[in-house]
Scaffold this motif. Structure first.
Motif, PDB file in Angstrom:
ATOM      1  N   SER A   1       0.769  -1.420   0.040  1.00 34.82           N
ATOM      2  CA  SER A   1       0.150  -0.035   0.071  1.00 34.82           C
ATOM      3  C   SER A   1       0.812   1.302  -0.005  1.00 34.82           C
ATOM      4  CB  SER A   1      -0.863   0.094   1.331  1.00 34.82           C
ATOM      5  OG  SER A   1      -1.842  -1.045   1.172  1.00 34.82           O
ATOM      6  N   ILE A   2       1.774   1.229   0.902  1.00 31.18           N
ATOM      7  CA  ILE A   2       2.654   2.198   0.974  1.00 31.18           C
ATOM      8  C   ILE A   2       3.657   2.554  -0.490  1.00 31.18           C
ATOM      9  CG2 ILE A   2       4.879   3.347   2.018  1.00 31.18           C
ATOM     10  CD1 ILE A   2       3.965   2.078   4.643  1.00 31.18           C
ATOM     11  N   SER A   3       3.959   1.404  -1.076  1.00 31.47           N
ATOM     12  CA  SER A   3       4.835   1.578  -2.195  1.00 31.47           C
ATOM     13  C   SER A   3       3.889   2.057  -3.428  1.00 31.47           C
ATOM     14  CB  SER A   3       5.317   0.191  -2.629  1.00 31.47           C
ATOM     15  OG  SER A   3       6.197  -0.490  -1.611  1.00 31.47           O
ATOM     16  N   LYS A   4       2.631   1.768  -3.404  1.00 33.55           N
ATOM     17  CA  LYS A   4       1.970   2.068  -4.275  1.00 33.55           C
ATOM     18  C   LYS A   4       1.090   3.568  -4.607  1.00 33.55           C
ATOM     19  CE  LYS A   4       0.384  -2.684  -5.812  1.00 33.55           C
ATOM     20  NZ  LYS A   4      -0.857  -3.537  -5.850  1.00 33.55           N
ATOM     21  N   LEU A   5       1.470   4.178  -3.295  1.00 29.28           N
ATOM     22  CA  LEU A   5       0.941   5.368  -3.110  1.00 29.28           C
ATOM     23  C   LEU A   5       1.245   6.531  -4.197  1.00 29.28           C
ATOM     24  CD1 LEU A   5      -0.690   6.410  -0.762  1.00 29.28           C
ATOM     25  CD2 LEU A   5       1.430   7.628   0.109  1.00 29.28           C
ATOM     26  N   ARG A   6       0.331   7.077  -4.729  1.00 29.11           N
ATOM     27  CA  ARG A   6       0.427   8.017  -5.977  1.00 29.11           C
ATOM     28  C   ARG A   6       1.233   9.073  -5.667  1.00 29.11           C
ATOM     29  NH1 ARG A   6      -2.544   8.369 -10.708  1.00 29.11           N
ATOM     30  NH2 ARG A   6      -4.151   6.933  -9.878  1.00 29.11           N
ATOM     31  N   GLY A   7       2.382   9.356  -6.482  1.00 32.95           N
ATOM     32  CA  GLY A   7       3.156  10.521  -6.177  1.00 32.95           C
ATOM     33  C   GLY A   7       4.486  10.363  -5.187  1.00 32.95           C
ATOM     34  N   LEU A   8       4.631   9.194  -4.511  1.00 34.21           N
ATOM     35  CA  LEU A   8       5.493   9.204  -3.473  1.00 34.21           C
ATOM     36  C   LEU A   8       6.655   8.555  -4.159  1.00 34.21           C
ATOM     37  CD1 LEU A   8       6.376   9.096  -0.408  1.00 34.21           C
ATOM     38  CD2 LEU A   8       5.563   6.536  -0.472  1.00 34.21           C
ATOM     39  N   ARG A   9       7.703   9.224  -4.007  1.00 34.61           N
ATOM     40  CA  ARG A   9       9.232   9.000  -4.666  1.00 34.61           C
ATOM     41  C   ARG A   9      10.005   8.714  -3.611  1.00 34.61           C
ATOM     42  NH1 ARG A   9       5.956   7.575  -7.750  1.00 34.61           N
ATOM     43  NH2 ARG A   9       5.481   8.366  -9.966  1.00 34.61           N
ATOM     44  N   LEU A  10      10.513   7.779  -3.195  1.00 33.23           N
ATOM     45  CA  LEU A  10      11.339   7.741  -1.849  1.00 33.23           C
ATOM     46  C   LEU A  10      12.710   7.372  -2.508  1.00 33.23           C
ATOM     47  CD1 LEU A  10       9.313   5.145   0.589  1.00 33.23           C
ATOM     48  CD2 LEU A  10       9.863   7.628   0.703  1.00 33.23           C
ATOM     49  N   GLU A  11      13.506   7.838  -1.828  1.00 31.80           N
ATOM     50  CA  GLU A  11      15.061   7.738  -2.232  1.00 31.80           C
ATOM     51  C   GLU A  11      15.767   6.889  -1.016  1.00 31.80           C
ATOM     52  OE1 GLU A  11      16.913  11.444  -2.574  1.00 31.80           O
ATOM     53  OE2 GLU A  11      15.703  11.918  -4.632  1.00 31.80           O
ATOM     54  N   GLU A  12      15.126   6.807   0.115  1.00 30.40           N
ATOM     55  CA  GLU A  12      15.877   6.059   1.217  1.00 30.40           C
ATOM     56  C   GLU A  12      14.713   5.288   1.972  1.00 30.40           C
ATOM     57  OE1 GLU A  12      18.341   8.352   3.776  1.00 30.40           O
ATOM     58  OE2 GLU A  12      19.588   9.167   2.243  1.00 30.40           O
ATOM     59  N   LEU A  13      14.908   4.125   2.089  1.00 32.97           N
ATOM     60  CA  LEU A  13      13.956   3.335   2.885  1.00 32.97           C
ATOM     61  C   LEU A  13      14.500   2.059   3.726  1.00 32.97           C
ATOM     62  CD1 LEU A  13      11.042   2.538   3.482  1.00 32.97           C
ATOM     63  CD2 LEU A  13      11.058   0.946   1.705  1.00 32.97           C
ATOM     64  N   ASN A  14      14.269   2.343   5.129  1.00 29.57           N
ATOM     65  CA  ASN A  14      14.913   1.345   6.170  1.00 29.57           C
ATOM     66  C   ASN A  14      13.870   0.488   6.664  1.00 29.57           C
ATOM     67  OD1 ASN A  14      16.169   0.200   8.335  1.00 29.57           O
ATOM     68  ND2 ASN A  14      17.372   1.963   8.824  1.00 29.57           N
ATOM     69  N   LEU A  15      13.957  -0.760   6.381  1.00 31.04           N
ATOM     70  CA  LEU A  15      13.142  -1.815   6.983  1.00 31.04           C
ATOM     71  C   LEU A  15      13.669  -3.068   7.594  1.00 31.04           C
ATOM     72  CD1 LEU A  15      11.002  -2.366   3.579  1.00 31.04           C
ATOM     73  CD2 LEU A  15      10.347  -1.253   5.585  1.00 31.04           C
TER      74      LEU A  15
ATOM     75  N   SER B   1      11.227   2.753  -7.624  1.00 30.75           N
ATOM     76  CA  SER B   1      12.510   2.204  -8.631  1.00 30.75           C
ATOM     77  C   SER B   1      13.618   3.355  -8.339  1.00 30.75           C
ATOM     78  CB  SER B   1      12.237   2.257 -10.111  1.00 30.75           C
ATOM     79  OG  SER B   1      11.497   3.572 -10.518  1.00 30.75           O
ATOM     80  N   GLY B   2      13.426   4.509  -7.877  1.00 30.69           N
ATOM     81  CA  GLY B   2      14.296   5.692  -7.601  1.00 30.69           C
ATOM     82  C   GLY B   2      15.081   5.389  -6.270  1.00 30.69           C
ATOM     83  N   LEU B   3      14.652   4.278  -5.717  1.00 28.77           N
ATOM     84  CA  LEU B   3      15.479   4.176  -4.248  1.00 28.77           C
ATOM     85  C   LEU B   3      17.010   4.236  -4.257  1.00 28.77           C
ATOM     86  CD1 LEU B   3      13.359   1.554  -2.496  1.00 28.77           C
ATOM     87  CD2 LEU B   3      13.888   3.743  -1.660  1.00 28.77           C
ATOM     88  N   ARG B   4      17.695   4.986  -3.684  1.00 29.67           N
ATOM     89  CA  ARG B   4      19.177   4.903  -3.437  1.00 29.67           C
ATOM     90  C   ARG B   4      19.783   4.362  -2.199  1.00 29.67           C
ATOM     91  NH1 ARG B   4      20.484  11.188  -5.367  1.00 29.67           N
ATOM     92  NH2 ARG B   4      19.513  11.122  -7.567  1.00 29.67           N
ATOM     93  N   MET B   5      18.813   4.177  -1.116  1.00 33.60           N
ATOM     94  CA  MET B   5      19.344   3.086   0.050  1.00 33.60           C
ATOM     95  C   MET B   5      18.277   2.513   0.245  1.00 33.60           C
ATOM     96  SD  MET B   5      19.114   2.688   3.317  1.00 33.60           S
ATOM     97  CE  MET B   5      18.379   4.220   4.318  1.00 33.60           C
ATOM     98  N   LEU B   6      18.628   1.086   0.567  1.00 31.40           N
ATOM     99  CA  LEU B   6      17.542   0.284   1.034  1.00 31.40           C
ATOM    100  C   LEU B   6      18.383  -0.572   1.885  1.00 31.40           C
ATOM    101  CD1 LEU B   6      14.836  -0.997   0.630  1.00 31.40           C
ATOM    102  CD2 LEU B   6      15.728  -2.465  -1.118  1.00 31.40           C
TER     103      LEU B   6
END
Length: 466
Positions: free
Chosen positions: A245-259, A278-283
């Protein structure tokens, strides 16, 4: 000793190429070098750490001469001394303060509300672990307080709300409505209800006074999609459906995600994440124990801008897909520590392929017990001048041959960790092949608990931990 009468601007420019510790040492040479080291560009990101006490009051007043700075103040409470410390910070540093963190504190709402309206240039606010602020549920409940805090935090870019046991939808909304320009948000370790409300025994709603809900978090992300670029949900109970749900949020363009430590995530949820973000730089996917090589393949296929990646402690991951990771042209840091089935052969295969390929600067293979000398020899040749830090701790089958390969092919290496590599001897670390009359080996084995040996390797001083 005096410098060769160079203009201060030239000395400052030369100093800009130095590490901060080297610049500190150079400032002791002469007065002109000291003055150059005090130039404004070198002081833009200074952060001062101190505990709240009466002796720190004079120190705070002295900081007023700095144009910009950050503060980390610990051990604040409801005492008169703590109130005075916060008052001095507001009076002398308010418009100059870039960041504020209050670790190990138990301040009240009234104390913080006296300070925040004065911090008109604050960019980073760290409230992690301050349960005393949110326990009552009344934080920022008054409209007049919210208006004052909104004017002060209008330019806030980073908000850390990690490890808050009493954070709820109501208090979360009251605070984040005052921070419309957030770029980084951390909710690590918070009690977030993603699908089921344990207090009501029903699906998650919104507006809870007891916890933070997924629906409420999605509302915030939707409002701030234009600015938010970094999200930390590590050590939460996020479910695969919630991540989708978070990934598909319209307009959201994350560069860093910590899971980190999100143990319920599946390969399919990571595939959806990589497709829509697809624009993630840190995962960081360390400690996500249900992930397998499918997740690795998804990362390698979709995240072409990735720079930092961690699959640490993901025990189901094998070599499959690692070759594709090595074809990510911007990848600079890779952590595969405690991936017990990784042998490194696919890393070598990926780095041996045609351009573009990763130019890894930091590589951790700690506790990858299938790593052998042949792999280290090939990796050392292929990574060459780019690698700065290498962790091979607990790779128990490595021998002195690996040390020789590292010394030969990694001239830029700064940090090397070899703890618990029991087949590596003193002679290997010294670059010697056999005992001589002048230097006999010690009868005592290398202490695997952490003896630190310093050796000169490839003309660079390495910190070697064995």
């Amino acid at each position: 000793m005096e410098s060769l009468h160079l203009p201060s601007e030239i000395i400052t420019y030369i100093f800009s190429f130095l590490h901060v510790m080297d610049r500190k040492e150079a400032s002791l040479v002469c007065k002109s070098w000291y003055n150059a080291s005090q130039d404004y560009p070198f002081k833009r990101n200074l952060t001062f750490k101190f505990p709240a006490s009466s002796s720190s009051l004079g120190f705070i007043r002295g900081l007023a001469r700095h144009p910009r700075c950050g503060l980390v103040i610990s051990h604040l409470d409801g005492s008169s001394v703590s109130r005075q410390v916060l008052l001095e910070v507001g009076l002398h540093l308010g418009p100059r303060l870039d960041s504020l963190a209050l670790p190990g504190s138990s301040i009240t709402e009234s104390c913080l509300l006296e300070l925040l309206p004065r911090l008109t240039s604050l960019r980073k606010l760290d409230l992690q672990g301050l349960d005393s602020l949110f326990m009552s549920g009344a934080f920022l409940s008054r409209e007049e307080h919210r208006r004052k805090v909104y004017r002060a935090l209008l330019n806030l870019e980073e908000l850390n709300l990690s490890n808050l046991r009493y954070l709820s939808d109501l208090s979360f909304n009251r605070l984040t409505i005052c921070t419309p320009g957030l770029r980084r948000l951390s909710l690590s370790g918070c009690h977030i209800s993603f699908e089921f409300d344990p207090y009501r025994g029903c699906p998650v709603g919104s507006g809870s006074s007891a916890l933070v809900s997924l629906r409420n978090l999605l509302n915030l992300l939707q409002k701030q999609t234009s600015t938010l670029r970094s999200l930390d949900l590590s050590r939460t109970g996020i479910t695969p459906k919630s991540l989708r749900s978070i990934s598909k949020l319209r307009g959201l363009r994350l560069e860093e995600l910590n899971l980190h430590g999100c143990k319920e995530l599946t390969d399919y949820s990571i595939e959806i994440l990589c497709k829509y973000q697809s624009g993630l730089r840190m995962l960081d996917l360390s400690g996500c124990m249900e992930l397998s090589c499918r997740a690795v393949l998804a990362v390698g296929a979709e995240l072409k801008e990735l720079r930092v990646l961690s699959f640490s402690q993901d025990w189901k991951i094998t070599d499959k897909g690692l070759a594709e990771l090595m074809m990510l042209p911007h990848l600079r840091s890779l952590d595969l520590s405690e991936c017990l089935h990784v042998s490194g052969t696919e890393l070598v295969k990926g780095l041996s392929g045609p351009e573009p390929r990763a130019q890894v600067e930091t590589l951790s293979l700690r506790n990858c017990t299938y790593i052998r000398d042949s792999v280290v020899f090939s990796l050392a040749q292929l990574l060459g001048v780019h690698l700065r830090e290498l962790d091979l701790s607990s790779c128990v089958y490595l021998t002195d041959l690996s040390v020789r390969a590292i010394a030969t092919f990694l001239p830029a290496l700064l940090v090397l960790r070899l703890g618990w590599c029991k087949e590596i001897s003193d002679w290997g670390l010294l670059g010697m092949t056999e005992p001589t009359k002048h230097c006999q080996p010690s009868d005592r084995e290398v202490n695997a608990e952490g003896i630190t040996t310093v050796c000169l390797c490839a003309s660079h001083l390495l910190r070697v931990q064995t």
